[in-house]
Scaffold this motif. Structure first.
Motif, PDB file in Angstrom:
ATOM      1  N   LEU A 197       0.831  -1.207   0.000  1.00 49.78           N
ATOM      2  CA  LEU A 197       0.000   0.000   0.000  1.00 49.78           C
ATOM      3  C   LEU A 197       0.867   1.259   0.000  1.00 49.78           C
ATOM      4  O   LEU A 197       0.615   2.204  -0.760  1.00 49.78           O
ATOM      5  CB  LEU A 197      -0.928   0.018   1.211  1.00 49.78           C
TER       6      LEU A 197
ATOM      7  N   ASN B 209       1.145   3.823  -3.182  1.00 45.62           N
ATOM      8  CA  ASN B 209       0.689   5.188  -2.915  1.00 45.62           C
ATOM      9  C   ASN B 209       1.804   6.198  -3.160  1.00 45.62           C
ATOM     10  O   ASN B 209       1.598   7.213  -3.838  1.00 45.62           O
ATOM     11  CB  ASN B 209       0.174   5.287  -1.484  1.00 45.62           C
ATOM     12  N   ASP B 210       2.986   5.915  -2.632  1.00 47.54           N
ATOM     13  CA  ASP B 210       4.119   6.832  -2.818  1.00 47.54           C
ATOM     14  C   ASP B 210       4.491   6.974  -4.290  1.00 47.54           C
ATOM     15  O   ASP B 210       4.785   8.075  -4.765  1.00 47.54           O
ATOM     16  CB  ASP B 210       5.341   6.351  -2.030  1.00 47.54           C
TER      17      ASP B 210
ATOM     18  N   ASN C 288       1.739   9.028  -6.146  1.00 52.56           N
ATOM     19  CA  ASN C 288       1.630  10.401  -5.650  1.00 52.56           C
ATOM     20  C   ASN C 288       2.776  11.294  -6.122  1.00 52.56           C
ATOM     21  O   ASN C 288       2.754  12.493  -5.869  1.00 52.56           O
ATOM     22  CB  ASN C 288       1.507  10.414  -4.133  1.00 52.56           C
TER      23      ASN C 288
ATOM     24  N   SER D  91      -6.777   7.124  -8.408  1.00 55.59           N
ATOM     25  CA  SER D  91      -7.495   6.028  -7.750  1.00 55.59           C
ATOM     26  C   SER D  91      -7.509   4.774  -8.616  1.00 55.59           C
ATOM     27  O   SER D  91      -7.284   3.660  -8.124  1.00 55.59           O
ATOM     28  CB  SER D  91      -8.934   6.444  -7.432  1.00 55.59           C
TER      29      SER D  91
ATOM     30  N   LYS E 260      -3.906   3.226  -8.830  1.00 56.05           N
ATOM     31  CA  LYS E 260      -3.549   2.549  -7.576  1.00 56.05           C
ATOM     32  C   LYS E 260      -4.333   1.241  -7.435  1.00 56.05           C
ATOM     33  O   LYS E 260      -3.769   0.210  -7.041  1.00 56.05           O
ATOM     34  CB  LYS E 260      -3.815   3.467  -6.382  1.00 56.05           C
TER      35      LYS E 260
ATOM     36  N   TYR F 229      -8.969   1.269   1.405  1.00 56.27           N
ATOM     37  CA  TYR F 229      -8.475  -0.072   1.698  1.00 56.27           C
ATOM     38  C   TYR F 229      -9.084  -0.539   3.011  1.00 56.27           C
ATOM     39  O   TYR F 229      -9.117   0.204   3.989  1.00 56.27           O
ATOM     40  CB  TYR F 229      -6.946  -0.048   1.825  1.00 56.27           C
TER      41      TYR F 229
END
Length: 151
Positions: free
Chosen positions: A64, A68-69, A72, A107, A110, A143
């Motif tokens: 996760l 995400n990193d 982003n 979104s 990911k 999540y």
């Protein structure tokens, strides 16, 4: 072997291949992105492939964070400014190739990346929310470590 055709906004077709359950970002895809968007686009797609390779065996919470990193780092740009449309939902390849997108694009990218890494579909939800401070609609990937359990 499965092939997935990923249409781009400009009528080009990108091909991503799934071999033995693994998404493969092929040379043709990277070369097409380089032609359309430059060297940085090719590097982002290659990094995405590397992320999916090295993150596959990580514990789920670390997956996760890594995903995400990674996403982003892309720039947030409203659809009208980026794609010339009020509401355009980009594929993960389009987000990475162009290096920018809006909340739906983040979104979706990911979600599909985490699914590729083995995170169960029941644990992920693309969620529509309201950004109160900005007074606007927003979309996030949610999540749930234990889906269906009451708190």
């Amino acid at each position: 072997m499965l092939s997935h055709l990923l249409p781009s906004k400009w009528g080009h077709w990108f091909v991503a291949v799934v071999l033995a359950g693994d998404l493969v970002v092929g040379k043709a895809l990277v070369d097409s992105a380089r032609e359309l968007y430059g060297i940085a686009a090719a590097e982002r797609l290659t990094h995405w492939q590397n992320l999916m390779t090295y993150s596959r065996k990580l514990p789920e919470p670390r997956k996760l964070v890594e995903v995400n990193d990674f996403f982003n780092r892309m720039r947030f740009v409203h659809d009208i400014d980026h794609w010339g449309e009020e509401d355009f939902w980009a594929t993960p390849v389009e987000l990475l190739a162009s290096g920018a997108g809006d909340c739906e694009d983040f979104s979706i990218a990911k979600y599909f990346t985490l699914r590729e890494l083995g995170v169960a579909d029941e644990k992920l939800r693309i969620t529509y929310v309201r950004a109160v401070e900005l007074d606007q609609a927003h979309m996030v990937l949610s999540y749930f470590a234990s889906p269906g359990k009451s708190r």
